[in-house]
Design a protein around this motif. Structure first.
Motif, mmCIF file in Angstrom:
data_model
loop_
_atom_site.group_PDB
_atom_site.id
_atom_site.type_symbol
_atom_site.label_atom_id
_atom_site.label_comp_id
_atom_site.label_asym_id
_atom_site.label_seq_id
_atom_site.Cartn_x
_atom_site.Cartn_y
_atom_site.Cartn_z
ATOM 1 N N UNK A 10 0.801 -1.282 0.087
ATOM 2 C CA UNK A 10 -0.031 -0.017 -0.018
ATOM 3 C C UNK A 10 1.016 0.979 -0.017
ATOM 4 N N UNK A 11 0.254 2.315 -0.653
ATOM 5 C CA UNK A 11 1.187 3.492 -0.697
ATOM 6 C C UNK A 11 1.158 4.299 0.739
ATOM 7 N N UNK A 12 2.029 4.898 1.097
ATOM 8 C CA UNK A 12 2.089 5.702 2.252
ATOM 9 C C UNK A 12 0.768 6.560 2.520
ATOM 10 N N UNK A 13 0.061 7.027 1.488
ATOM 11 C CA UNK A 13 -1.123 7.970 1.541
ATOM 12 C C UNK A 13 -1.972 6.785 2.225
ATOM 13 N N UNK A 14 -2.146 5.763 1.373
ATOM 14 C CA UNK A 14 -3.103 4.891 1.751
ATOM 15 C C UNK A 14 -3.120 4.407 3.200
ATOM 16 N N UNK A 15 -1.910 4.190 3.712
ATOM 17 C CA UNK A 15 -1.595 3.765 5.127
ATOM 18 C C UNK A 15 -2.099 4.819 6.249
ATOM 19 N N UNK A 16 -1.799 5.905 5.647
ATOM 20 C CA UNK A 16 -2.095 7.338 6.500
ATOM 21 C C UNK A 16 -3.664 7.460 6.633
ATOM 22 N N UNK A 17 -4.298 7.344 5.428
ATOM 23 C CA UNK A 17 -5.537 7.311 5.359
ATOM 24 C C UNK A 17 -6.294 6.497 6.379
ATOM 25 N N UNK A 18 -5.882 5.230 6.391
ATOM 26 C CA UNK A 18 -6.494 3.915 7.144
ATOM 27 C C UNK A 18 -6.469 4.175 8.579
ATOM 28 N N UNK A 19 -5.063 4.731 8.851
ATOM 29 C CA UNK A 19 -4.866 5.076 10.040
ATOM 30 C C UNK A 19 -5.748 6.034 10.731
ATOM 31 N N UNK A 20 -5.889 7.206 10.209
ATOM 32 C CA UNK A 20 -6.563 8.336 10.508
ATOM 33 C C UNK A 20 -8.262 7.866 10.538
ATOM 34 N N UNK A 21 -8.833 7.056 9.626
ATOM 35 C CA UNK A 21 -9.960 6.502 9.618
ATOM 36 C C UNK A 21 -10.299 5.585 10.966
ATOM 37 N N UNK A 22 -9.209 4.879 11.409
ATOM 38 C CA UNK A 22 -9.455 4.020 12.657
ATOM 39 C C UNK A 22 -9.237 5.079 13.743
ATOM 40 N N UNK A 23 -8.540 5.871 13.982
ATOM 41 C CA UNK A 23 -8.368 6.879 14.891
ATOM 42 C C UNK A 23 -9.518 7.648 15.191
ATOM 43 N N UNK A 24 -10.496 7.544 14.285
ATOM 44 C CA UNK A 24 -11.766 8.299 14.601
ATOM 45 C C UNK A 24 -12.709 7.525 15.620
ATOM 46 N N UNK A 25 -12.279 6.271 15.842
ATOM 47 C CA UNK A 25 -13.077 5.321 16.395
ATOM 48 C C UNK A 25 -12.451 5.398 18.110
ATOM 49 N N UNK A 26 -11.210 6.530 18.220
ATOM 50 C CA UNK A 26 -10.824 6.632 19.433
ATOM 51 C C UNK A 26 -9.694 5.636 19.729
ATOM 52 N N UNK A 27 -9.368 4.995 18.532
ATOM 53 C CA UNK A 27 -8.145 3.918 18.769
ATOM 54 C C UNK A 27 -6.680 4.787 18.460
ATOM 55 N N UNK A 28 -5.957 3.933 19.486
ATOM 56 C CA UNK A 28 -4.512 4.470 19.273
ATOM 57 C C UNK A 28 -3.726 3.559 18.244
ATOM 58 N N UNK A 29 -3.248 4.183 17.188
ATOM 59 C CA UNK A 29 -2.852 3.245 16.056
ATOM 60 C C UNK A 29 -1.289 3.681 15.800
ATOM 61 N N UNK A 30 -0.739 2.513 15.676
ATOM 62 C CA UNK A 30 0.642 2.796 15.483
ATOM 63 C C UNK A 30 0.997 2.082 14.077
ATOM 64 N N UNK A 31 1.722 2.679 13.473
ATOM 65 C CA UNK A 31 2.176 2.251 12.004
ATOM 66 C C UNK A 31 3.361 1.234 12.230
#
Ligand code: SF4
Ligand code: SF4
Length: 304
Positions: A281-302
């Motif tokens: 996946x592209x860097x942009x896609x990874x960041x996009x998924x991370x920010x989508x998951x963070x909207x659920x109050x989750x702490x995401x580490x790449x």
């Protein structure tokens, strides 16, 4: 009376590992897994029996292995090949192959032998906050062997982590959980039918087990492999976010971008199923998924 030896099948022991949990660790790779994910980074851990790995790029076509095979299983044309119906893994060809183009993957070991390896680096675990990680394959697929190792580690105050698919009976998982300091828990696809299609098993048990561990206050790092066109769609990300947000006591979530550097391993193992080969996946896609998951109050580490 002497204690009975507990044996298991492993395919590797990696010392000084820094990506399999906190600190400096020794990672023990168990052989055998109930899942067969086509994106698996350790496909040599899927089959529970020993098997042969052929390194075509190392083979000099010297032909030394051909006459020593008692079953005439080896032939060399454009490249070396083995007739798997004839091969009984006797290992004679390996003894004469100096470039190490033929290898047997998997060895039976006792828990004492493995503890001997683990104990070599106790000083590094203590200084770095590390320990031992049981990975694979699926460690819970060999529950007696895992139990013996976990208990021995605890006797020696060694921190333990288990990297698991979560596809294990609840009794075994919860029964051994008191000896596990950290679970590295994979979550792949939320739709059970799709999960079954790609991994060979449905996901209900995996989801239930994760909830049970967290309900009991176990420390769990959920690991989400991000695989283009397979689990990076909006629906799956939303379902993943909703499910994770509903769990009690969840701390860490690691988003692991797929990479395909392992694909050659599948070729060396002559597997009947095809690896999943696609660009990472592209860097942009990874960041996009991370920010989508963070909207659920989750702490995401790449990364892990
Ligand atoms: S492991 Fe034994 S049976 Fe198999 S190809 Fe080598 S020599 Fe032949
Ligand atoms: S002995 Fe090794 S290098 Fe020689 S032909 Fe056989 S596999 Fe290739």
């Amino acid at each position: 009376m002497k204690k009975p030896l507990i044996k298991g099948m492993i395919f590797d022991i990696k010392r000084y590992a820094i990506h399999d949990g906190p600190g400096i660790r020794t990672t023990i790779f168990f052989k055998g897994c109930p899942l067969h994910c086509p994106w698996c980074h350790n496909p040599e851990g899927i089959k529970k029996e020993q098997e042969i790995m052929l390194w075509q790029d190392r083979c000099t076509k010297c032909g030394d292995c051909v006459p020593v095979c008692p079953h005439s299983a080896i032939s060399i044309d454009r490249e070396i090949s083995i007739d798997w119906g004839k091969c009984d893994l006797c290992g004679e060809c390996i003894k004469v192959c100096h470039p190490k183009a033929i290898e047997i993957v998997g060895r039976e070991v006792t828990s004492e032998e493995v503890m001997g390896e683990i104990e070599k680096d106790i000083i590094f675990y203590e200084e770095s906050g590390g320990g031992v990680t049981f990975s694979g394959g699926e460690p819970f697929f060999q529950p007696k062997f895992l139990e013996a190792l976990l208990k021995e580690c605890k006797k020696r105050y060694i921190n333990t982590a288990v990297d698991t698919s979560g596809y294990v009976s609840k009794e075994i998982l919860l029964g051994l959980s008191e000896y596990v300091d950290l679970f590295l828990y994979d979550l792949k696809i939320m739709d059970s039918k799709k999960h079954n299609k790609y991994t060979g098993v449905p996901n209900e048990l995996i989801l239930e087990n994760l909830r049970e561990l967290l309900k009991r206050g176990k420390r769990v790092n959920v690991r989400l492999p991000l695989i283009p066109e397979l689990n990076d769609d909006r629906k799956n990300i939303e379902k993943t976010g909703e499910f994770l947000a509903s769990l009690p006591n969840l701390k860490g979530v690691n988003l692991l971008p797929y990479h395909n550097t392992w694909v050659n391993k599948f070729k060396r193992l002559s597997r009947e199923w095809k690896p999943y080969i696609i660009s990472p996946p592209s860097r942009e896609k990874v960041e996009e998924v991370k920010s989508k998951l963070e909207k659920y109050g989750l702490e995401i580490k790449i990364g892990g």
